[in-house]
Design a protein around this motif. Sequence first.
Motif, short mmCIF file in Angstrom:
data_model
loop_
_atom_site.label_atom_id
_atom_site.label_comp_id
_atom_site.label_asym_id
_atom_site.label_seq_id
_atom_site.Cartn_x
_atom_site.Cartn_y
_atom_site.Cartn_z
N ALA A 13 0.74 -1.22 0.01
CA ALA A 13 -0.08 -0.04 -0.08
C ALA A 13 0.94 1.22 -0.03
CB ALA A 13 -0.84 0.10 1.39
N ASP A 14 1.97 1.28 0.75
CA ASP A 14 2.97 2.35 0.74
C ASP A 14 3.28 2.62 -0.61
OD1 ASP A 14 2.79 3.09 3.32
OD2 ASP A 14 4.65 2.18 3.81
N LYS A 15 3.98 1.49 -1.32
CA LYS A 15 4.47 1.96 -2.56
C LYS A 15 3.22 2.21 -3.65
CE LYS A 15 8.28 -1.66 -2.07
NZ LYS A 15 8.63 -3.04 -2.38
N GLN A 16 2.06 1.92 -3.50
CA GLN A 16 1.16 2.20 -4.49
C GLN A 16 0.69 3.41 -4.21
OE1 GLN A 16 -2.90 0.75 -3.62
NE2 GLN A 16 -3.37 1.37 -5.77
N PHE A 17 0.76 4.27 -2.77
CA PHE A 17 0.54 5.48 -2.43
C PHE A 17 1.60 6.48 -3.06
CE2 PHE A 17 0.82 9.17 0.17
CZ PHE A 17 -0.41 9.67 -0.09
N ASP A 18 2.88 5.83 -2.70
CA ASP A 18 3.98 6.87 -3.02
C ASP A 18 3.94 7.07 -4.52
OD1 ASP A 18 4.89 6.99 -0.65
OD2 ASP A 18 6.42 5.27 -0.89
N ALA A 19 3.61 5.98 -5.43
CA ALA A 19 3.81 6.09 -6.91
C ALA A 19 2.75 7.34 -7.38
CB ALA A 19 3.67 4.68 -7.65
N ASP A 423 -6.14 4.29 -12.98
CA ASP A 423 -5.26 4.31 -11.61
C ASP A 423 -5.90 3.95 -10.50
OD1 ASP A 423 -2.80 4.92 -13.06
OD2 ASP A 423 -3.05 7.05 -12.70
N GLY A 424 -7.28 3.70 -10.46
CA GLY A 424 -7.89 3.09 -9.34
C GLY A 424 -8.19 4.21 -8.59
N PRO A 437 -11.23 4.04 -1.89
CA PRO A 437 -10.56 4.41 -0.59
C PRO A 437 -9.19 4.97 -0.94
CG PRO A 437 -11.45 2.02 -0.38
CD PRO A 437 -11.76 2.73 -1.79
N ILE A 438 -8.39 4.58 -2.04
CA ILE A 438 -6.99 5.17 -2.24
C ILE A 438 -7.34 6.70 -3.01
CG2 ILE A 438 -7.07 4.06 -4.72
CD1 ILE A 438 -4.07 4.76 -2.26
N GLY A 439 -8.39 6.62 -3.64
CA GLY A 439 -8.85 7.98 -4.28
C GLY A 439 -9.20 9.04 -3.27
N LYS A 440 -9.56 8.51 -2.11
CA LYS A 440 -10.00 9.68 -1.15
C LYS A 440 -8.65 10.57 -0.74
CE LYS A 440 -12.77 10.00 2.79
NZ LYS A 440 -13.74 9.30 4.01
N LYS A 441 -7.77 10.11 -1.03
CA LYS A 441 -6.19 10.80 -0.85
C LYS A 441 -6.15 11.75 -1.80
CE LYS A 441 -4.59 6.86 1.42
NZ LYS A 441 -3.60 5.68 1.41
N PHE A 442 -7.10 11.70 -2.89
CA PHE A 442 -6.59 12.48 -4.11
C PHE A 442 -8.04 13.40 -4.75
CE2 PHE A 442 -3.58 8.86 -4.26
CZ PHE A 442 -2.50 9.85 -4.33
N LEU A 443 -8.61 13.90 -3.57
CA LEU A 443 -10.11 14.22 -4.18
C LEU A 443 -9.78 15.67 -4.89
CD1 LEU A 443 -12.18 14.10 -0.87
CD2 LEU A 443 -12.37 12.78 -2.89
N ARG A 444 -8.78 16.21 -4.54
CA ARG A 444 -8.49 17.57 -5.30
C ARG A 444 -8.33 17.30 -6.86
NH1 ARG A 444 -3.90 20.47 -1.90
NH2 ARG A 444 -3.98 22.05 -3.63
#
Length: 468
Positions: A13-19, A423-424, A437-444
């Motif tokens: 998950a770390d690597k996915q988020f970092d990328a 990109d999910g 869930p991962i997209g919630k970090k990229f709402l902007r």
Amino acid sequence: MPLNLKMKISMSADKQFDALALKYNVPVPRYTSYPTMPYWENSAFDVETYKRSVKTSFYETNGKDGISLYVHLPFCESLCTYCGCNTRITKNHKVEDPYINAVLKEWIMYREIMGDAPVIREIHLGGGTPTFFSAENLNKLIGGLLDGATIHPQAEFSFEAHPANTTVAHLQTLYDLGFRRLSLGIQDFDPAVQFIINRHQTFEQVKLVTREARRIGYTSINYDLIYGLPLQTLAGLTNTMMMVAELRPERIAFYSYAHVPWIKPGQRRFTENDLPDAETKSKLCEIGRALLKSNGYLEIGMDHFALEGDELLIAERSGTLHRNFMGYTHQHTQLMVGLGVSSISDSLYAFAQNSKVLEEYLQMIGDGELPIVKGHILTFKDLVIRKHILNIMCKGHTTWDHHKMLCDTALEGLERLQPLADDGLIELDWRGLQVTPIGKKFLRNICMALDVRLWADKPSTQLFSMAI
């Protein structure tokens, strides 16, 4: 609850988020409004049309939902060099009385536009440093705003405060006036970070204000924390989170430092070399979020966290969470009146901003005119896109399979949304989109895909802070 320092974060998950963080770490608006301010059509704006929109909005909603008031109190005794707010630095407290008198005169002008007695649903004191003002003068200000008004039975009054200058008198006076929510700007407890950003408050000061507020009866305390500050380290942020967890505020705003020295020259006290690089900032974000979650804080919208039972969390779950120029709120009012220098008002149909220059603001008030210097009248297409962006920011989904949510400009964004789906970050189909869930970090970033005005006139220079 003690911090769980043995928590395990999935490496994959770390690597996915970092990328993804590196890919999407581009300048992006914060979307407290749509259109965003650089895309307001100021040349087509006129104050009389805005006044009519205020009157229309007031009569549409005052009896049912009431209205919101934001009051900007710009004075600070020292400059926090990370700050992006409109401030005036002074140690001369003789400025308090003339400023409050001007704000109350501005409010009288709005009362004349509205005609009937307003129902006050929400008041927020921001700044600057609201607790720069004496408790006596804050009592004068709020008393004047409430004079002849009705307080909504579900009203919420809140204020921002500096832990180093907030007194029991401040807390008790505002509590007696109906305030129940307090927001403390902390940012980071690391002494090295506090020194370089010129923001000084000790853990003991924050603990004292928190304890006294709870003793008096405040029901919600928020801490503001920032990641990406100069000289900030993973160890320092972890230690800050440990200290915050000990005091256990009901809410936490944990957001990215916005480095915009071309707008805020105070940020030139440090250089880009003092800032965490993109990879480290991404890790600061992830570790901070993980530490908050490990201590029972649940994520709300973008950059906000709360304990179970908090009204913001309840609002998100019930689909009633709202976002305006003040940020996230569980109070949804159609009309928000901004008072004071640089304040922004929102009538739903129009935005208007007061002068950012204190002397000009005071002069215009003295001349008997609303101190508005820029604004935007929303078009039908603006209203549709605005609704989609609010849905994404507050609900994590939106739909365009209803005629009220459909316009050609909204559909223009579908092509730009597809890479985010690949990109999910979202699930996308002909009916609408759902944030993952991962997209919630990229709402902007998701909202930006629908920002037709931005894509039609992409800036040649950087207007916005980076996404991460």
